[in-house]
Scaffold this active site. Sequence first.
Site, PDB file in Angstrom:
ATOM      1  N   ASP A   7     -53.172  22.629 -31.662  1.00  0.00           N
ATOM      2  CA  ASP A   7     -53.831  22.594 -32.969  1.00  0.00           C
ATOM      3  C   ASP A   7     -54.139  21.130 -33.289  1.00  0.00           C
ATOM      4  O   ASP A   7     -54.013  20.251 -32.427  1.00  0.00           O
ATOM      5  CB  ASP A   7     -52.977  23.296 -34.046  1.00  0.00           C
ATOM      6  N   HIS A   8     -54.541  20.866 -34.532  1.00  0.00           N
ATOM      7  CA  HIS A   8     -54.918  19.498 -34.903  1.00  0.00           C
ATOM      8  C   HIS A   8     -53.742  18.529 -34.762  1.00  0.00           C
ATOM      9  O   HIS A   8     -53.921  17.397 -34.317  1.00  0.00           O
ATOM     10  CB  HIS A   8     -55.478  19.464 -36.330  1.00  0.00           C
ATOM     11  N   CYS A  64     -48.288  21.384 -30.814  1.00  0.00           N
ATOM     12  CA  CYS A  64     -48.578  21.432 -32.252  1.00  0.00           C
ATOM     13  C   CYS A  64     -47.700  20.362 -32.903  1.00  0.00           C
ATOM     14  O   CYS A  64     -47.224  19.456 -32.208  1.00  0.00           O
ATOM     15  CB  CYS A  64     -48.388  22.838 -32.837  1.00  0.00           C
ATOM     16  N   GLY A  65     -47.490  20.428 -34.221  1.00  0.00           N
ATOM     17  CA  GLY A  65     -46.708  19.377 -34.866  1.00  0.00           C
ATOM     18  C   GLY A  65     -45.279  19.335 -34.357  1.00  0.00           C
ATOM     19  O   GLY A  65     -44.753  18.283 -33.987  1.00  0.00           O
ATOM     20  N   THR A  66     -44.645  20.509 -34.319  1.00  0.00           N
ATOM     21  CA  THR A  66     -43.254  20.598 -33.863  1.00  0.00           C
ATOM     22  C   THR A  66     -43.121  21.224 -32.478  1.00  0.00           C
ATOM     23  O   THR A  66     -42.041  21.155 -31.883  1.00  0.00           O
ATOM     24  CB  THR A  66     -42.447  21.490 -34.822  1.00  0.00           C
ATOM     25  N   VAL A  68     -43.074  24.313 -32.305  1.00  0.00           N
ATOM     26  CA  VAL A  68     -42.436  25.596 -32.625  1.00  0.00           C
ATOM     27  C   VAL A  68     -43.464  26.708 -32.825  1.00  0.00           C
ATOM     28  O   VAL A  68     -43.399  27.763 -32.189  1.00  0.00           O
ATOM     29  CB  VAL A  68     -41.532  25.455 -33.875  1.00  0.00           C
ATOM     30  N   GLY A  69     -44.423  26.477 -33.708  1.00  0.00           N
ATOM     31  CA  GLY A  69     -45.392  27.538 -34.022  1.00  0.00           C
ATOM     32  C   GLY A  69     -46.182  27.980 -32.809  1.00  0.00           C
ATOM     33  O   GLY A  69     -46.390  29.179 -32.576  1.00  0.00           O
ATOM     34  N   HIS A  97     -33.718  27.805 -14.288  1.00  0.00           N
ATOM     35  CA  HIS A  97     -32.934  29.002 -14.607  1.00  0.00           C
ATOM     36  C   HIS A  97     -33.747  30.106 -15.275  1.00  0.00           C
ATOM     37  O   HIS A  97     -33.437  31.283 -15.115  1.00  0.00           O
ATOM     38  CB  HIS A  97     -31.758  28.643 -15.535  1.00  0.00           C
ATOM     39  N   ARG A 108     -45.256  15.582 -33.446  1.00  0.00           N
ATOM     40  CA  ARG A 108     -44.585  14.846 -34.523  1.00  0.00           C
ATOM     41  C   ARG A 108     -43.103  14.655 -34.228  1.00  0.00           C
ATOM     42  O   ARG A 108     -42.359  14.134 -35.063  1.00  0.00           O
ATOM     43  CB  ARG A 108     -44.777  15.598 -35.853  1.00  0.00           C
ATOM     44  N   ARG A 131     -29.125  34.458  -8.954  1.00  0.00           N
ATOM     45  CA  ARG A 131     -28.574  35.134 -10.138  1.00  0.00           C
ATOM     46  C   ARG A 131     -29.509  34.988 -11.334  1.00  0.00           C
ATOM     47  O   ARG A 131     -29.515  35.828 -12.239  1.00  0.00           O
ATOM     48  CB  ARG A 131     -27.171  34.607 -10.464  1.00  0.00           C
ATOM     49  N   HIS A 132     -30.297  33.922 -11.330  1.00  0.00           N
ATOM     50  CA  HIS A 132     -31.204  33.713 -12.465  1.00  0.00           C
ATOM     51  C   HIS A 132     -32.348  34.728 -12.456  1.00  0.00           C
ATOM     52  O   HIS A 132     -32.873  35.089 -13.505  1.00  0.00           O
ATOM     53  CB  HIS A 132     -31.759  32.289 -12.438  1.00  0.00           C
ATOM     54  N   ARG A 135     -31.541  37.765 -14.392  1.00  0.00           N
ATOM     55  CA  ARG A 135     -31.565  37.569 -15.857  1.00  0.00           C
ATOM     56  C   ARG A 135     -33.000  37.521 -16.375  1.00  0.00           C
ATOM     57  O   ARG A 135     -33.299  38.055 -17.445  1.00  0.00           O
ATOM     58  CB  ARG A 135     -30.798  36.291 -16.217  1.00  0.00           C
TER      59      ARG A 135
HETATM   60  C1  RB5 Z   1     -49.492  21.931 -38.841  1.00  0.00           C
HETATM   61  O1  RB5 Z   1     -49.381  21.187 -40.019  1.00  0.00           O
HETATM   62  C2  RB5 Z   1     -48.110  22.337 -38.347  1.00  0.00           C
HETATM   63  O2  RB5 Z   1     -47.561  23.276 -39.209  1.00  0.00           O
HETATM   64  C3  RB5 Z   1     -48.202  22.874 -36.937  1.00  0.00           C
HETATM   65  O3  RB5 Z   1     -48.783  21.929 -36.108  1.00  0.00           O
HETATM   66  C4  RB5 Z   1     -46.899  23.238 -36.263  1.00  0.00           C
HETATM   67  O4  RB5 Z   1     -45.978  22.198 -36.345  1.00  0.00           O
HETATM   68  C5  RB5 Z   1     -46.308  24.535 -36.600  1.00  0.00           C
HETATM   69  O5  RB5 Z   1     -45.332  24.977 -35.998  1.00  0.00           O
END
Ligand code: RB5
Length: 159
Positions: A7-8, A64-66, A68-69, A97, A108, A131-132, A135
Amino acid sequence: MIALGCDHAGFPLKEEIIALLEERGLAYKDFGVHQNERADYPVYGRKAAEAVASGECEYGLVFCGTGVGISISANKVPGIRCVVCSETYSAVLARQHNDANMLALGARVVGPGLARMIVSQFLDASFEGGRHAARVALIHEIEQDYLDQIPSGAEKDVL
Ligand code: RB5
């Protein structure tokens, strides 16, 4: 072939990793976003993940920023094992594994130097099997159990 998506917030780090892939002579396919414009991470996580799940690409790298998303989004595509990492140990073990086929990074969270190390070590590590493998097969079984509950197109028409 390596699938890329971002993403941005992840865009600048994707550019840094494209430079790394080019230095290493590794082929990639960039599913966008292609410029630093506001973008929704599920759209691009999905595109990269579908390229990996279909076999068009061997691995996927998403940003992405984290991290995570876009990793959550990629993991919704059956067959994807996407890990978000901010250090090298987890990235290597995710290959050895868990047979992770996608790596997510947070632009970020990690700087460009660390991100390069994480990506390099992820790509250089190999699944150890043994073994992996049993799983990872169990992970696949969870996915398959839920997929089996979804009516096929024909059954949906009848409902
Ligand atoms: C965008 O601001 C941010 O929410 C996205 O890049 C990401 O970190 C989400 O998980």
